[in-house]
Design a protein around this motif. Structure first.
Motif, PDB file in Angstrom:
ATOM      1  N   LEU A   1       3.256 -10.728   5.802  1.00 26.50           N
ATOM      2  CA  LEU A   1       2.298 -10.726   5.322  1.00 26.50           C
ATOM      3  C   LEU A   1       1.492 -11.171   4.454  1.00 26.50           C
ATOM      4  O   LEU A   1       0.510 -11.182   3.994  1.00 26.50           O
ATOM      5  N   CYS A   2       2.387 -11.894   3.599  1.00 24.63           N
ATOM      6  CA  CYS A   2       1.564 -12.670   2.208  1.00 24.63           C
ATOM      7  C   CYS A   2       0.207 -13.575   2.518  1.00 24.63           C
ATOM      8  O   CYS A   2      -0.126 -13.882   2.428  1.00 24.63           O
ATOM      9  N   LYS A   3       1.101 -14.266   3.751  1.00 22.02           N
ATOM     10  CA  LYS A   3       0.554 -15.272   4.832  1.00 22.02           C
ATOM     11  C   LYS A   3      -0.981 -15.023   5.138  1.00 22.02           C
ATOM     12  O   LYS A   3      -1.629 -15.565   5.648  1.00 22.02           O
ATOM     13  N   VAL A   4      -0.466 -13.496   6.110  1.00 21.86           N
ATOM     14  CA  VAL A   4      -2.152 -12.991   6.308  1.00 21.86           C
ATOM     15  C   VAL A   4      -2.702 -12.228   5.211  1.00 21.86           C
ATOM     16  O   VAL A   4      -3.833 -12.283   5.378  1.00 21.86           O
ATOM     17  N   THR A   5      -2.602 -11.707   4.093  1.00 19.39           N
ATOM     18  CA  THR A   5      -3.364 -11.866   3.137  1.00 19.39           C
ATOM     19  C   THR A   5      -3.370 -12.521   1.924  1.00 19.39           C
ATOM     20  O   THR A   5      -3.915 -12.418   1.134  1.00 19.39           O
ATOM     21  N   GLY A   6      -3.066 -13.974   2.274  1.00 23.52           N
ATOM     22  CA  GLY A   6      -3.550 -14.900   1.397  1.00 23.52           C
ATOM     23  C   GLY A   6      -2.992 -15.163   0.156  1.00 23.52           C
ATOM     24  O   GLY A   6      -3.526 -15.480  -1.311  1.00 23.52           O
ATOM     25  N   ASN A   7      -1.455 -14.964  -0.022  1.00 24.83           N
ATOM     26  CA  ASN A   7      -0.335 -14.262  -1.262  1.00 24.83           C
ATOM     27  C   ASN A   7      -1.255 -13.361  -1.935  1.00 24.83           C
ATOM     28  O   ASN A   7      -0.420 -13.160  -3.256  1.00 24.83           O
ATOM     29  N   GLN A   8      -1.374 -12.248  -1.470  1.00 23.98           N
ATOM     30  CA  GLN A   8      -1.446 -11.089  -2.386  1.00 23.98           C
ATOM     31  C   GLN A   8      -0.893  -9.360  -2.164  1.00 23.98           C
ATOM     32  O   GLN A   8      -0.729  -9.379  -0.843  1.00 23.98           O
TER      33      GLN A   8
ATOM     34  N   SER B   1      -4.449   0.588   1.748  1.00 27.53           N
ATOM     35  CA  SER B   1      -3.866  -0.255   1.247  1.00 27.53           C
ATOM     36  C   SER B   1      -5.418  -1.377   0.866  1.00 27.53           C
ATOM     37  O   SER B   1      -6.549  -1.209   1.755  1.00 27.53           O
ATOM     38  N   GLN B   2      -4.811  -1.618   0.226  1.00 27.87           N
ATOM     39  CA  GLN B   2      -6.400  -2.414  -1.192  1.00 27.87           C
ATOM     40  C   GLN B   2      -6.601  -4.020  -0.025  1.00 27.87           C
ATOM     41  O   GLN B   2      -7.597  -4.765  -0.087  1.00 27.87           O
TER      42      GLN B   2
ATOM     43  N   GLY C   1       0.992  -1.345   0.548  1.00 28.19           N
ATOM     44  CA  GLY C   1      -0.221   0.551   0.124  1.00 28.19           C
ATOM     45  C   GLY C   1       0.763   1.693   0.053  1.00 28.19           C
ATOM     46  O   GLY C   1       1.354   1.088  -0.112  1.00 28.19           O
ATOM     47  N   THR C   2       0.127   2.071   0.287  1.00 28.80           N
ATOM     48  CA  THR C   2       0.522   3.940  -0.060  1.00 28.80           C
ATOM     49  C   THR C   2       0.909   4.440   1.756  1.00 28.80           C
ATOM     50  O   THR C   2       0.007   4.954   1.920  1.00 28.80           O
ATOM     51  N   PHE C   3       1.904   4.861   1.672  1.00 32.41           N
ATOM     52  CA  PHE C   3       1.507   5.669   3.181  1.00 32.41           C
ATOM     53  C   PHE C   3       1.711   7.398   3.452  1.00 32.41           C
ATOM     54  O   PHE C   3       2.004   7.796   1.770  1.00 32.41           O
ATOM     55  N   ASN C   4       1.090   8.080   3.678  1.00 34.39           N
ATOM     56  CA  ASN C   4       0.950   9.407   3.033  1.00 34.39           C
ATOM     57  C   ASN C   4       1.225   9.934   4.744  1.00 34.39           C
ATOM     58  O   ASN C   4       1.333   9.618   6.050  1.00 34.39           O
TER      59      ASN C   4
END
Length: 300
Positions: free
Chosen positions: A273-280, A169-170, A138-141
């Motif tokens: 994090l990939c394990k958290v997001t389902g590899n997305q 982030s999506q 995602g993106t930080f601001n």
């Protein structure tokens, strides 16, 4: 006789009037000088505040807090996959550990919870890989720049700050809590962010053995309720004497000790994090560095 008395009385009145006028003029002069001094102080302080808010000036490990500029943000978000692969994870001294806990979510997405403090040198070190890894999702601001306390171990470690920052982030939600500043007021570091009751409960529950090696350390990071991390994954000493811009620029150089530590730790966070997001997203989660790092999660 009475005329002379009258003339003397008028003379005394004239002298008194002159003295009063001189006194009034002196008071006006002192008032103007005082106002001028106050104005100078206001201008100087206002200028310093403006520089702090704008994040202007040269980034310095001992300079004031500010906002990460475009050069730093670009460096953090454009590290080549080949660099991650080249540095590996050998320089990382710790990795997120898997836990069994209820999912940590926010707005229907897995949530990453970071709790640290701006004075803390270990937080200063760990914000770099945490930011690099999250930036792949995602993106930080409004990401801040600051440094650890000058009177602690590894003084003035240059770093970023999550205070006031937002993350879009999506795939993930993010909460960054910086509990105190790096400056003391009456002997204590000034308060900054306050965790919610729910986030404080997560911290109290999982920031202790058997979930982490030692209890109560910061920074504490919970990755969606599936992984936790506490403390720094490399020594803050590695960043001594550097500016934020110099650290960010070094992240693309696979031969740099800074890249080996920060990029290597970031790959471990990314794998978790990939394990958290389902590899997305797929491009990130199937990269060579992340695939290799996944086999080292939970190992020190």
């Amino acid at each position: 006789m009475s005329r002379r008395v009258e003339q003397k009385a008028r003379a005394r009145e004239k002298v008194a009037a002159q003295l009063a006028a001189q006194a009034r003029a002196e008071r006006r002069k002192r008032l103007l000088l005082a106002l001028g001094a106050v104005a100078v102080v206001v201008i100087v302080v206002g200028g310093l505040v403006a520089v702090r808010l704008a994040g202007g000036g040269k980034e310095s490990s001992t300079g004031p807090s500010g906002t990460a500029d475009a050069q730093i943000m670009t460096a953090l978000t454009s590290i080549p996959a080949t660099t991650f692969a080249a540095v590996g994870t050998d320089a990382a001294q710790a990795s997120p550990s898997a836990i069994t806990a209820p999912p940590l979510t926010s707005s229907g997405k897995p949530k990453v919870l970071y709790i640290g403090a701006e004075f803390c040198p270990y937080c200063a070190a760990e914000r770099w890989p945490v930011t690099v890894s999250l930036s792949r999702f995602g993106t930080f601001n409004n990401l801040g720049t600051t440094h650890s306390a000058g009177d602690d171990v590894f003084p003035n470690t240059p770093t970023l700050s999550f205070h006031g920052a937002t993350y879009t982030s999506q795939y993930l939600a993010f909460t960054g809590v910086e509990t105190t500043t790096n400056e003391k007021v009456n002997g204590n570091y000034a308060p900054l962010d306050t965790p919610t009751a729910a986030d404080q409960k997560i911290f109290d529950t999982y920031n202790q053995p058997p979930y982490v090696q030692s209890g109560g350390s910061i920074p504490f990071i919970d990755l969606g309720g599936k992984f936790v991390s506490s403390g720094a994954s490399y020594s803050p000493e590695l960043l001594a004497g550097k500016t934020q811009a110099e650290i960010a620029a070094a992240l693309k150089d696979s031969s740099s000790p800074i890249a080996k530590a920060i990029d290597g730790s970031a790959s471990l966070y990314t794998a978790a994090l990939c394990k958290v997001t389902g590899n997305q997203p797929t491009a990130v989660c199937t990269s060579d560095a992340v695939t290799a790092a996944a086999g080292k999660l939970g190992k020190s």
